[in-house]
Design an enzyme around this catalytic site. Structure first.
Site: not given
Ligand code: NAI
Length: 462
Positions: A33, A177, A179, A269, A309, A441
């Site tokens: 790491e 929009a 996560v 990502r 990932d 409950h």
């Molecule tokens: P995401 O893939 O969840 O969302 C990205 C969003 O950006 C999509 O809705 C997409 O349509 C939009 N987008 C793409 N290009 C664009 C543009 N040029 N203009 C406007 N909108 C655009 O990616 P996010 O939120 O960056 O997360 C990355 C990864 O990390 C995901 O796989 C997610 O599942 C993971 N993650 C999970 C979490 C959790 O489980 N609570 C918390 C944070 C991240």
């Protein structure tokens, strides 16, 4: 002679869990790491710090909006943002040092530095060569770049910069929009920022059950978050101090612009393999830049596995952990397995959103006959008394066999409730099995049982 049985490259949730499990199974194990602390993105600049800020800002929201309704009269709470960041840092430190302790306890050597594959069974770390019979790549992911947008981590930030802002911005624009955008957008909206989310698609959270996504957007809007959907961001200009974001309305084709103090780029990502040397050795990659693996997480290079990932599948810490444990077991000669049909997903906003298994859309696409049992939290006494009755449970079961196929929850503690369904699905349970299980409950989990009843003769409190 190899000096280790296993070298794991990367100490995120995939890598550190794999290393600990390898050691527990009697394998001489090291984990490489390069960060100063263990835990990878999740513990240092991802899940854990974001959850600390979500927790703190949710408590603020409760103090502002529900305390008085319960007869708790306090002065208007104030935000000491520096103290909140210190709380976040303490939380991170507690977790990362915890992994260091677990490494020592399990006799996993931490090889400090960035690892580079140097041929069969060899890993270079900061100029020192190490050898192992098995190597596991667990190098994770980094924020994907958006063409034409320069991230400086000051004004235009990724999630990493958004977790370390100097102050709460007056106006935050979130691109994407998904996560990350909605979790961090929620944090700053609750802390007083004006938040606008610009999304390329005509809906939020692609992949999420469409009905849940619609309800989710309505609730977030009520919390003050603005949405501009169907809009393609083309550039961010920071030359005049404040950021100017230009975007195209994809329906009308018109160019529009808005300004912000901070812009969060949250558009996904990408797998992180920079400097690893995997492709240089002839290792096979997928078209999407992931390390290609077979069903047993073996890459095209002998003795080298990959998890988390950096390979295909959802970028989730718990998916990586499961793969890490499975690979450790395979290396130790046991049968490692991951059930990809039962991997829950959770969005830690308030309310939380949680899901597992099929969506209605995916079932329709694959022509599987199903029934949907829905139950609103409005009919759940506990959710009502904690003022979190907005939302519902939707349970999907096979129309003929009644076997549970998926579940979608938007409501209080959804991220914890979903695991009852995960266990049920692992055991091949039917909706009726769930409906016949006594639920205490008053708990929010009764809503799951009611949704199961709704798959049969009907819910009681709907
Ligand atoms: P995401 O893939 O969840 O969302 C990205 C969003 O950006 C999509 O809705 C997409 O349509 C939009 N987008 C793409 N290009 C664009 C543009 N040029 N203009 C406007 N909108 C655009 O990616 P996010 O939120 O960056 O997360 C990355 C990864 O990390 C995901 O796989 C997610 O599942 C993971 N993650 C999970 C979490 C959790 O489980 N609570 C918390 C944070 C991240």
């Amino acid at each position: 002679m190899a000096n280790y049985d296993v070298i794991v490259i990367g100490a995120g949730p995939g890598g550190y869990v794999c290393a600990i499990r390898c050691a527990q199974l009697g394998l001489k194990t090291a984990c490489v790491e390069g960060r100063d602390t263990l835990g990878g993105t999740c513990l240092n600049v991802g899940c854990i710090p974001s959850k600390a800020l979500l927790h703190a800002s949710h408590r603020l929201h409760e103090a502002e909006h529900t305390f008085a309704r319960m007869g708790l009269i306090a002065e208007k709470p104030k935000v000491d943002f520096n103290r909140m960041l210190a709380y976040k840092a303490e939380t991170v430190k507690g977790n990362t040092t915890g992994i260091e302790f677990l490494f020592k306890k399990n006799k996993v050597d931490w090889l400090k530095g960035w690892g580079r594959l140097a041929g069969a069974g060899r890993v270079d770390v900061g100029g020192t060569a190490h050898s192992a019979r098995h190597i596991v790549i667990a190098t994770g992911s980094v924020p994907a770049a958006l063409p034409g947008i320069h991230v400086d981590e000051q004004t235009v930030v990724t999630s990493t910069g958004a977790l370390a802002l100097k102050k709460v911005p007056d106006k935050l624009v979130v691109i994407g929009a998904g996560v990350i955008g909605l979790e961090l957008g929620s944090v700053y909206a609750r802390l007083g920022a004006e938040v606008t989310v610009i999304e390329f698609l005509p809906r939020i959270t692609p992949g999420l059950d469409a009905e849940v996504a619609k309800t989710f957007q309505r609730i977030l809007k009520k919390q003050g978050i603005n949405f501009i959907l169907n809009a393609a961001v083309s550039g961010v200009d920071t030359s005049a101090g404040r950021a100017k974001i230009t975007f195209t309305d994809r329906k009308k084709g018109t160019e529009m612009a808005t300004t912000a103090d901070i812009v969060l780029v949250a558009t996904g990502r990408r797998p992180f393999t920079d400097g690893l040397g995997f492709a240089d050795l002839g290792g096979e990659m997928t078209e999407r830049g992931q390390v290609a693996v077979n069903a047993h997480w073996v890459t095209s290079l002998p003795g080298i596995y990959a998890i988390g990932d950096v390979i295909e599948g959802p970028m989730l810490a718990h998916k990586a952990e499961d793969e890490g444990m499975a690979v450790a077991e395979i290396i130790a000669g046991k049968a490692g397995h991951v059930n990809y049909d039962v991997i829950p997903g959770v969005i830690y906003t308030a309310p939380e959103v949680a899901h597992v298994g099929a969506t209605e859309e995916s079932l329709k696409d694959s022509g599987i006959p199903y029934k949907a049992g829905k139950f609103p939290f409005m009919g759940n006494a506990r959710a009502k008394l904690v003022h979190q009755a907005d939302g519902f449970v939707k349970l999907l079961a096979h129309a003929e066999t009644d076997r549970i196929l998926g579940c979608h929850v938007i409501g209080p503690a959804a991220g914890d409730l979903i695991h009852e369904i995960c266990v049920a699905m692992e055991f091949g349970a039917s909706a009726e099995d769930l409906a016949l299980t006594c639920h205490a409950h008053p708990t929010c989990s009764e809503a799951l049982r009611e949704a199961a009843l709704a798959c049969g003769d009907g819910a009681i409190h709907a």
